[in-house]
Write a protein that holds these residues in place. Structure first.
Motif, PDB file in Angstrom:
ATOM      1  N   VAL A 105       0.837  -1.209   0.000  1.00  0.00           N
ATOM      2  CA  VAL A 105       0.000   0.000   0.000  1.00  0.00           C
ATOM      3  C   VAL A 105       0.869   1.256   0.000  1.00  0.00           C
ATOM      4  CG1 VAL A 105      -1.729   1.279   1.305  1.00  0.00           C
ATOM      5  CG2 VAL A 105      -1.875  -1.213   1.141  1.00  0.00           C
ATOM      6  N   GLU A 106       1.883   1.277   0.865  1.00  0.00           N
ATOM      7  CA  GLU A 106       2.665   2.495   1.054  1.00  0.00           C
ATOM      8  C   GLU A 106       3.629   2.753  -0.090  1.00  0.00           C
ATOM      9  OE1 GLU A 106       4.539   1.883   4.775  1.00  0.00           O
ATOM     10  OE2 GLU A 106       2.675   1.922   5.935  1.00  0.00           O
ATOM     11  N   ASN A 157      -4.568  -6.308  -1.009  1.00  0.00           N
ATOM     12  CA  ASN A 157      -3.719  -6.173   0.168  1.00  0.00           C
ATOM     13  C   ASN A 157      -4.464  -6.452   1.478  1.00  0.00           C
ATOM     14  OD1 ASN A 157      -5.364  -3.976   0.169  1.00  0.00           O
ATOM     15  ND2 ASN A 157      -3.783  -2.473   0.633  1.00  0.00           N
ATOM     16  N   SER A 202      -0.613  -6.865  -4.004  1.00  0.00           N
ATOM     17  CA  SER A 202      -0.398  -5.546  -4.594  1.00  0.00           C
ATOM     18  C   SER A 202      -1.248  -4.531  -3.858  1.00  0.00           C
ATOM     19  CB  SER A 202      -0.747  -5.575  -6.093  1.00  0.00           C
ATOM     20  OG  SER A 202      -2.132  -5.850  -6.259  1.00  0.00           O
ATOM     21  N   ALA A 203      -1.168  -3.291  -4.317  1.00  0.00           N
ATOM     22  CA  ALA A 203      -1.976  -2.245  -3.686  1.00  0.00           C
ATOM     23  C   ALA A 203      -3.462  -2.527  -3.852  1.00  0.00           C
ATOM     24  CB  ALA A 203      -1.613  -0.877  -4.284  1.00  0.00           C
ATOM     25  N   ASP A 204      -3.843  -3.257  -4.907  1.00  0.00           N
ATOM     26  CA  ASP A 204      -5.249  -3.591  -5.143  1.00  0.00           C
ATOM     27  C   ASP A 204      -5.652  -4.889  -4.469  1.00  0.00           C
ATOM     28  OD1 ASP A 204      -5.421  -1.340  -6.769  1.00  0.00           O
ATOM     29  OD2 ASP A 204      -4.736  -2.459  -8.536  1.00  0.00           O
ATOM     30  N   GLN A 251       3.656   0.850  -3.141  1.00  0.00           N
ATOM     31  CA  GLN A 251       3.151   0.333  -4.423  1.00  0.00           C
ATOM     32  C   GLN A 251       4.012  -0.818  -4.958  1.00  0.00           C
ATOM     33  OE1 GLN A 251       0.200   1.569  -5.810  1.00  0.00           O
ATOM     34  NE2 GLN A 251       0.105   2.615  -3.824  1.00  0.00           N
TER      35      GLN A 251
END
Length: 742
Positions: free
Chosen positions: A602-603, A710, A706-708, A605
């Motif tokens: 998240v932080e 998480n 991934s960020a999507d 990417q």
């Protein structure tokens, strides 16, 4: 008193005596089998001579075997000649028995261990297939060829030979394999002998009643022998099976009981099959019960070791229920708290905890129960039975069941009352040395004497942080004498680093007079490097010295040697985060690493890969070779999988045969290559255990972090679904999670 038959006597007269005794035994066994034929008028279902020769080859050193085999063959031939008369065919039979015994003994040497020949069902199966089936069949075929038997009598002769040899080997062979050599009458227990004789008489009587009055008598006999297998040790049970087989044969030969028989050749063979149906299940039951007894003994030994480790520990240890009840306590804890064990188990830890410390302890215990921490260490006060207060350093961990439900706390309690008292003494001393009055010299002398006797290093400085005083412990730690160090800056005297090979500590605190008491964090893991090259793990504090008017006149540095306490904490921390079998990180460690990667996705990417790896056919190894083999296989596969990883990859064992792999900053394609190497390595790995080779496999499921994507629960579910799909697709492969089509 002992009788040496199959041992290794060095003197020729001993070997000759052993040969004569074995010859007499072979004569008696052969005579017994032939007399059954004479009394019954039919071929005996028992033939013992070959069994004796086979075990002689198996247990006797090769240089002594010819003499002993010759004696056995002579005893067998003499019995044949005495009962059947002088006939060259009788000598041929003896030679065939001898050859069959040599082949069987060589096979047993290759398949079984001499010190533990029948230690498992697998050993018994090797014994059965080699000398209970293969060598009797070879002997029968050789007899057909040597005696040139042809026509319709070939099958009857061959089946008669094979069945009688098989039954004789199953009845006598295990007894000879398990019997200790030399035989020592001093090792016999009267109680055990009486129990064996009582069981023998009881089973013989029950066998006679079954043969005479019961329908399906051999089924009843199997039940009787099952009872014996459960009641008696393995060796005694096999001896009782032999005696019962002989007794049944003798009863049938003497006409004491009658069993429906058939006169044609296949019918006669069918009449002997019940002997096999009696012996084979009884052997299996005896070996199963022996394995059960050994496993029970192993569990009892493990429990005893744990109990002794806890009971005789130098520190206080206890098992405490989630509600706070003392379940089990050791002597050290009873001495620390002043309560007898029985009285302490009636209390809860809340009842004897100082009220000012109770809330802090309960908060830490609640975090442990929720799974927020794996262990905690605090300092707290207990009330002794006398009402006195004892300071303790408490370290607590939690044991959970397979469903992650809390079972009990493991508490380690160290009495630090003396340390606390020492700290109070030091504080009083530090206050006293700040007094600048006419008794300063006397106070300094008293201080020096006291500081010389305590266990911490104490260094005093002036307002410029130059050394003015060092006690003997400080001299030993720094490697400098007080006279050498006097007047030197404190920062030049003490070389402190983060860890043994870490970076040096910033010396600003050692160069400037502190405003208030200064103590570094415990997590800094500071190490003091002495002048003589030795290193000491330390924790220190620096306290400013002021006069009554508030004038700063110097500082006092107190250094504690914390090497042992850090070792203990590291061991506890390692045990809490690693699997004891494979030395891989455990589930708790894996969950921590996963949370770090989810946050990183998240932080920053970044993309990472999560994989579940599940072993295929692992249960078959446990069921076939035992849990010891399963444990060894897990260790080997864990090491094998680590060889296929990248330097930053994180492999953990979640439990059983389940593993998880985290690959930081890794595209899915690259992660797939890494996992494919692991799956291929496991699929191609051949595991050897006690002569057997096992082949297992691995199924794996991958998903991208991934960020999507998480959320911890979702990525774990995705990897699990992919692993399930890999197993469903045929095992031994990997699958990548694909989101369902919308």
């Amino acid at each position: 008193m002992s009788v040496e038959l199959l041992s290794s006597p060095d003197r020729p007269q001993n070997r000759l005596l052993s040969a004569l005794i074995l010859g007499a035994i072979a004569f008696a066994l052969t005579l017994f089998c032939l007399e059954l034929i004479v009394f019954s008028g039919r071929i005996s279902p028992l033939w013992f001579a070959t069994s004796l020769m086979t075990v002689v080859v198996f247990r006797t050193p090769s240089r002594h075997a010819p003499l002993l085999l010759l004696a056995c063959a002579a005893g067998t031939a003499l019995a044949n000649g005495l009962i059947l008369g002088p006939n060259p065919a009788n000598l041929l039979f003896t030679l065939i028995n001898l050859l069959q015994g040599i082949v069987g003994g060589v096979l047993l040497r290759a398949l079984l261990k001499r010190h533990a020949p029948l230690n498992s069902l697998l050993d018994w199966l090797r014994f059965m297939l080699s000398v209970g089936l293969l060598t009797p069949l070879l002997g029968g075929l050789l007899a057909l060829w040597v005696l040139n038997i042809s026509g319709s009598g070939r099958f009857s002769f061959l089946s008669t030979w094979v069945i009688s040899e098989v039954i004789g080997m199953l009845a006598l062979g295990p007894v000879l394999l398990l019997m200790p050599w030399p035989l020592r009458t001093s090792a016999l227990s009267l109680r055990r002998l009486a129990e064996f004789l009582f069981t023998l008489l009881l089973t013989l009587g029950a066998t006679w009643l079954a043969l005479r009055f019961m329908p399906w008598p051999f089924t009843c006999i199997v039940v009787i022998l099952f009872w014996c297998a459960v009641r008696l040790p393995k060796r005694d049970a096999f001896l009782l099976f032999l005696l019962n087989a002989c007794a049944v044969s003798l009863m049938l030969a003497l006409g004491l009981v009658t069993v429906e028989t058939r006169n044609n050749a296949p019918g006669q063979i069918a009449n002997w099959v019940p002997f096999l149906l009696v012996l084979i299940p009884s052997h299996v039951m005896a070996l199963v019960m022996d394995a059960f007894r050994r496993e029970k003994h192993h569990i009892s030994e493990s429990e005893t070791r744990f109990r002794h480790a806890m009971e005789y520990s130098a520190i206080g240890m206890a098992l405490v229920s989630p509600e706070g009840v003392w379940l089990q306590v050791n002597n050290s804890l009873c001495q620390t708290l002043g309560f007898p064990a029985a009285e302490l188990r009636k209390l809860t830890f809340q009842q004897i905890t100082h009220p000012d410390d109770l809330e802090n302890d309960l908060q830490h215990a609640d975090k442990l129960l929720r799974g927020d921490v794996d262990a905690y260490t605090i300092e707290k006060r207990y009330f002794r039975k006398s009402g006195d207060i004892v300071w303790a350093r408490l370290t607590v961990s939690l044991v959970r069941d397979a469903a992650r439900h809390p079972l009990y706390f493991i508490a380690q309690i160290i009495d630090i009352s003396a340390l606390k008292q020492s700290e109070q003494t030091n504080r009083r001393l530090m206050e006293r040395i700040t007094l600048a009055n006419d008794a300063l010299f006397q106070e300094k002398e008293r201080m020096a004497i006291t500081l010389d006797s305590i266990g911490e290093a104490v260094i005093s400085t002036d307002s410029e942080m130059r050394v003015t005083f060092m006690n003997p412990v400080a001299e030993k730690m720094s490697g400098r004498r007080e006279q050498e160090a006097a007047g030197q800056p404190l920062s030049a005297l003490l070389q402190i680093s983060h860890g043994r090979h870490g970076t040096p500590v910033e010396n600003l605190l050692l160069r400037r007079l502190p405003v208030e008491k200064t103590t570094p964090d415990l997590d800094d893991e500071l190490v003091l490097h002495a002048a003589d090259g030795t290193v000491v793990e330390i924790h220190y504090s620096i306290t400013p010295l002021r006069t009554l008017e508030g004038e700063e006149i110097g500082a006092v540095m107190v250094i504690q040697d914390v090497s042992e306490s850090r070792k203990m904490m590291k061991r506890l921390s390692y045990s809490a985060l690693h699997d004891t079998l494979t030395r891989l990180p455990n589930r708790a460690s894996f969950e921590r690493q996963l949370q770090r990667l989810l946050s990183d996705a998240v932080e920053r990417q970044h993309q990472h890969v999560l994989a579940f790896i599940d072993l295929d056919k692992f249960k078959a190894v446990n069921d076939t070779a035992g849990h010891a083999a399963g444990d060894a296989l897990l260790r080997e596969l864990a090491e094998l999988m680590q060889h296929a990883l990248r330097g930053s990859d994180f492999l953990a064992r979640l439990g059983g045969d389940e593993f998880a792999l985290l690959m930081p900053e890794c595209p899915l394609a690259q992660g797939r290559e890494v996992v494919q190497r692991i799956v291929a390595a496991v699929n191609g790995y051949a595991f050897s255990w006690q002569g057997a080779v096992f082949q297992v496999g691995a199924s794996a499921g991958l998903t991208q972090i991934s960020a999507d994507n998480n959320i911890g629960a979702e990525v774990l579910s995705q990897a699990d679904i992919a692993c399930y799909n890999a197993k469903k697709a045929g095992r031994g492969r990997l699958a990548v999670y694909a989101p369902p089509a919308r």
